[in-house]
Design a protein around this motif. Structure first.
Motif, PDB file in Angstrom:
ATOM      1  N   GLY A  37       0.787  -1.232   0.000  1.00 46.19           N
ATOM      2  CA  GLY A  37       0.000   0.000   0.000  1.00 46.19           C
ATOM      3  C   GLY A  37       0.812   1.271   0.000  1.00 46.19           C
ATOM      4  O   GLY A  37       0.256   2.363   0.172  1.00 46.19           O
ATOM      5  N   LEU A  38       2.147   1.195  -0.211  1.00 40.55           N
ATOM      6  CA  LEU A  38       2.970   2.410  -0.187  1.00 40.55           C
ATOM      7  C   LEU A  38       2.697   3.323  -1.366  1.00 40.55           C
ATOM      8  O   LEU A  38       3.050   4.508  -1.321  1.00 40.55           O
ATOM      9  CB  LEU A  38       4.460   2.044  -0.155  1.00 40.55           C
ATOM     10  CG  LEU A  38       5.101   1.984   1.244  1.00 40.55           C
ATOM     11  CD1 LEU A  38       4.524   0.809   2.023  1.00 40.55           C
ATOM     12  CD2 LEU A  38       6.608   1.871   1.166  1.00 40.55           C
TER      13      LEU A  38
ATOM     14  N   ASP B 158      -0.444   3.826  -2.608  1.00 39.31           N
ATOM     15  CA  ASP B 158      -1.860   4.187  -2.627  1.00 39.31           C
ATOM     16  C   ASP B 158      -2.044   5.707  -2.621  1.00 39.31           C
ATOM     17  O   ASP B 158      -1.371   6.416  -1.857  1.00 39.31           O
ATOM     18  CB  ASP B 158      -2.578   3.595  -1.415  1.00 39.31           C
ATOM     19  CG  ASP B 158      -2.683   2.079  -1.521  1.00 39.31           C
ATOM     20  OD1 ASP B 158      -2.402   1.560  -2.607  1.00 39.31           O
ATOM     21  OD2 ASP B 158      -3.031   1.435  -0.517  1.00 39.31           O
TER      22      ASP B 158
ATOM     23  N   GLN C 212      -4.348   7.510  -1.332  1.00 41.96           N
ATOM     24  CA  GLN C 212      -4.827   8.096  -0.084  1.00 41.96           C
ATOM     25  C   GLN C 212      -3.695   8.405   0.892  1.00 41.96           C
ATOM     26  O   GLN C 212      -3.891   9.148   1.854  1.00 41.96           O
ATOM     27  CB  GLN C 212      -5.850   7.172   0.596  1.00 41.96           C
ATOM     28  CG  GLN C 212      -5.325   5.785   0.932  1.00 41.96           C
ATOM     29  CD  GLN C 212      -5.697   4.797  -0.141  1.00 41.96           C
ATOM     30  OE1 GLN C 212      -5.808   5.158  -1.311  1.00 41.96           O
ATOM     31  NE2 GLN C 212      -5.894   3.549   0.240  1.00 41.96           N
ATOM     32  N   HIS C 213      -2.514   7.833   0.632  1.00 43.30           N
ATOM     33  CA  HIS C 213      -1.364   8.121   1.494  1.00 43.30           C
ATOM     34  C   HIS C 213      -0.590   9.351   1.021  1.00 43.30           C
ATOM     35  O   HIS C 213       0.331   9.786   1.722  1.00 43.30           O
ATOM     36  CB  HIS C 213      -0.421   6.919   1.542  1.00 43.30           C
ATOM     37  CG  HIS C 213      -1.052   5.708   2.167  1.00 43.30           C
ATOM     38  ND1 HIS C 213      -0.583   4.431   1.974  1.00 43.30           N
ATOM     39  CD2 HIS C 213      -2.132   5.576   2.974  1.00 43.30           C
ATOM     40  CE1 HIS C 213      -1.336   3.574   2.629  1.00 43.30           C
ATOM     41  NE2 HIS C 213      -2.292   4.248   3.239  1.00 43.30           N
ATOM     42  N   LYS C 214      -0.917   9.870  -0.161  1.00 40.12           N
ATOM     43  CA  LYS C 214      -0.189  11.017  -0.704  1.00 40.12           C
ATOM     44  C   LYS C 214      -0.612  12.302   0.008  1.00 40.12           C
ATOM     45  O   LYS C 214      -1.791  12.554   0.210  1.00 40.12           O
ATOM     46  CB  LYS C 214      -0.462  11.160  -2.200  1.00 40.12           C
ATOM     47  CG  LYS C 214      -0.215   9.892  -3.021  1.00 40.12           C
ATOM     48  CD  LYS C 214       1.233   9.517  -3.073  1.00 40.12           C
ATOM     49  CE  LYS C 214       1.446   8.329  -4.015  1.00 40.12           C
ATOM     50  NZ  LYS C 214       2.835   7.886  -4.064  1.00 40.12           N
ATOM     51  N   ARG C 215       0.383  13.094   0.388  1.00 41.76           N
ATOM     52  CA  ARG C 215       0.104  14.384   1.023  1.00 41.76           C
ATOM     53  C   ARG C 215       0.126  15.498  -0.025  1.00 41.76           C
ATOM     54  O   ARG C 215       0.878  15.421  -0.996  1.00 41.76           O
ATOM     55  CB  ARG C 215       1.145  14.666   2.109  1.00 41.76           C
ATOM     56  CG  ARG C 215       1.039  13.737   3.310  1.00 41.76           C
ATOM     57  CD  ARG C 215       2.349  13.563   4.002  1.00 41.76           C
ATOM     58  NE  ARG C 215       3.322  12.935   3.120  1.00 41.76           N
ATOM     59  CZ  ARG C 215       4.506  12.502   3.535  1.00 41.76           C
ATOM     60  NH1 ARG C 215       4.860  12.630   4.793  1.00 41.76           N
ATOM     61  NH2 ARG C 215       5.343  11.941   2.684  1.00 41.76           N
TER      62      ARG C 215
ATOM     63  N   ALA D 251       8.198   7.344   2.409  1.00 34.00           N
ATOM     64  CA  ALA D 251       6.837   7.104   2.896  1.00 34.00           C
ATOM     65  C   ALA D 251       6.660   7.568   4.333  1.00 34.00           C
ATOM     66  O   ALA D 251       5.577   8.015   4.728  1.00 34.00           O
ATOM     67  CB  ALA D 251       6.500   5.618   2.776  1.00 34.00           C
ATOM     68  N   GLU D 252       7.715   7.488   5.158  1.00 35.27           N
ATOM     69  CA  GLU D 252       7.613   7.850   6.575  1.00 35.27           C
ATOM     70  C   GLU D 252       7.883   9.326   6.832  1.00 35.27           C
ATOM     71  O   GLU D 252       7.640   9.803   7.946  1.00 35.27           O
ATOM     72  CB  GLU D 252       8.612   7.009   7.377  1.00 35.27           C
ATOM     73  CG  GLU D 252       8.298   5.512   7.363  1.00 35.27           C
ATOM     74  CD  GLU D 252       9.442   4.675   7.927  1.00 35.27           C
ATOM     75  OE1 GLU D 252      10.474   5.292   8.318  1.00 35.27           O
ATOM     76  OE2 GLU D 252       9.309   3.437   7.982  1.00 35.27           O
TER      77      GLU D 252
ATOM     78  N   ASP E  13       5.043  11.803  -2.741  1.00 35.25           N
ATOM     79  CA  ASP E  13       3.728  12.438  -2.779  1.00 35.25           C
ATOM     80  C   ASP E  13       3.437  13.045  -4.152  1.00 35.25           C
ATOM     81  O   ASP E  13       2.276  13.189  -4.535  1.00 35.25           O
ATOM     82  CB  ASP E  13       3.662  13.519  -1.703  1.00 35.25           C
ATOM     83  CG  ASP E  13       3.868  12.942  -0.320  1.00 35.25           C
ATOM     84  OD1 ASP E  13       2.988  12.219   0.159  1.00 35.25           O
ATOM     85  OD2 ASP E  13       4.935  13.182   0.277  1.00 35.25           O
TER      86      ASP E  13
END
Length: 447
Positions: free
Chosen positions: A123-124, A126, A128-131, A229-230, A253
């Motif tokens: 899921g890295l 995905d 929805q994880h993008k800022r 990602a972190e 992102d």
């Protein structure tokens, strides 16, 4: 000192080297991984064939390329057949490829695809994880090589288009073993900028100029992907050219096709912004003027109206309006209640018609009716079958052997009970039995 006759020109020496290579090696099969492939408008194809220890420049001319059905692409493991030669203008030995056959994917490409599939499954990548990257950043951090062309391009664009943006440059290596660890450390420092006494960046750009798959490999390492990602700050990946893709591009992102494009995304043109703000100012000025004029008209009408000369009449009109609204409200409520009562009555009738007791009574009646019809049908069927049976029995009696015997006929069988149809079927001295309508006669054949 050598004689002039012993001194070779560069061209002469190069040609002798070419003759040695072509004469002693000739045509060979070579296996390796394709990189730096490019197709020229002439139809010729140039690429590098490499393995862990060396690399070989290759050229496939238009004629040979037209005869092959194998697609040559970076990262593919190929077996090529051709002649070793020398390209004299550059003094570079190369293979003139005549035939190509696929062998599989190269090690680096396999690692790239495997890591891409695994991180995608986690899921890295995905959305929805993008800022969101800020449209007007105040502080931008550039994590790149301090000596490359990419840093100069980004600084020139940022200072020209958005001189108010504060730029932090975190110098790192962007190629070679261990370069990914330097980039990871830079991301962690920028993510905790306050702890190091640095201004907190609004966004971070990680990038470099173009290169081969090997040159860009540090941006395909898992440790860097997880660090991006972190990172608590939005990260823009600007690696290589527009056609280059790395794991960092998928995790970041935002992906910029080039470092220059990343700078343009972060720095809107100041002249364009000035025009935008001027337009906003004109719109606000027009709006304020319109509102003030409207309010001025309201004040003037109020000064001339009944509110100033006869306020009691206005209050009375308002009270009368309230009474009218109250009456209409009461009537509307009564009408609504009547509508609800009618609807409730209809639903009660429907509910009563579908009450389980009613349904059960109707079901019992239908069952009794069906049972009666079934019983009547069964009795009628039995009567018809009984009549048919009696008719068949009567017919059987008329055409059966007993009726025939009653008319004076008889039949004869031998001792075993076999009916005799021909006199030759018995011999003299045999016993036969003759069946009559009443009883039977045993006889002995004499002839």
């Amino acid at each position: 000192m050598p004689e002039d006759a012993d001194v070779l020109s560069v061209t002469q020496l190069t040609r002798e080297i070419r003759d040695v290579l072509e004469g002693h090696i000739g045509s060979v099969w070579v296996e390796g991984e394709i990189s730096n492939h490019r197709l020229q408008s002439s139809g010729h194809q140039y690429f590098t064939l490499k393995d862990a220890g060396a690399q070989l420049s290759c050229v496939m001319f238009r004629g040979a390329a037209a005869r092959t059905s194998v697609r040559i692409q970076d990262g593919a493991l190929m077996q090529v057949y051709g002649e070793i030669s020398v390209y004299e203008p550059r003094g570079q030995y190369q293979m003139v490829v005549k035939q190509v056959q696929a062998k599989g994917k190269g090690t680096l490409q396999e690692r790239f695809e495997a890591l891409k599939r695994r991180l995608h499954a986690e899921g890295l990548f995905d959305p929805q994880h993008k800022r969101a990257v800020p449209r007007f950043p105040r502080v931008v951090a550039l994590v790149t090589s301090p000596t490359g062309a990419a840093i100069q391009d980004m600084l020139n664009i940022l200072t020209r288009r958005a001189p108010w943006v504060r730029v932090l440059v975190f110098p790192v290596r962007v190629q070679g073993q261990g370069a990914e660890l330097e980039i990871v450390r830079a991301l962690r420092v920028m993510g905790a900028a306050e702890d190091f006494g640095l201004p907190v960046p609004d966004t971070i750009v990680v990038g470099r100029g173009g290169g081969s798959l090997e040159d860009l490999w540090c941006f395909n390492e898992e440790v860097l992907a997880r660090a991006i990602a972190e990172c608590p700050i939005p990260v823009i990946s600007a690696v290589g050219h527009e056609i280059d893709f790395t794991i960092a591009d998928f995790v970041a992102d935002l992906r910029a096709p080039t470092p220059s494009a990343a700078a343009e995304l972060l720095a809107p043109d100041s002249a364009e912004l000035q025009r935008y703000f001027d337009g906003i100012a004109r719109m606000l000025s027009t709006r304020v003027t319109t509102v003030l004029e409207h309010q001025q008209q309201v004040l003037e009408l109020t000064a001339k109206g009944a509110l100033r000369h006869a306020p009691e009449r206005l209050i009375q009109q308002a009270e009368q309006g309230i009474d009218d609204h109250e009456s209409r409200l009461r009537e509307a409520v009564r009408e609504q209640i009547r509508t609800w009562a009618d609807d409730l009555s209809q639903k009660q009738q429907v509910l009563a018609a579908h009450h389980p007791r009613v349904q059960l009574t109707e079901a019992v009646h239908r069952a009794e009716t069906c049972a009666h019809r079934l019983q009547q049908g069964l009795l009628h069927r039995l009567d018809r079958l009984a009549d048919r049976l009696q008719s068949r029995a009567e017919l059987l009696r008329h055409i059966g052997p007993d009726a025939v015997l009653a008319r004076g006929f008889s039949y004869t069988t031998n001792a075993e009970g076999k009916v005799l149809k021909d006199a030759t079927e018995v011999q003299a001295g045999e016993e036969v039995v003759t069946r009559l309508a009443k009883g039977a006669v045993r006889s002995v054949v004499k002839g």
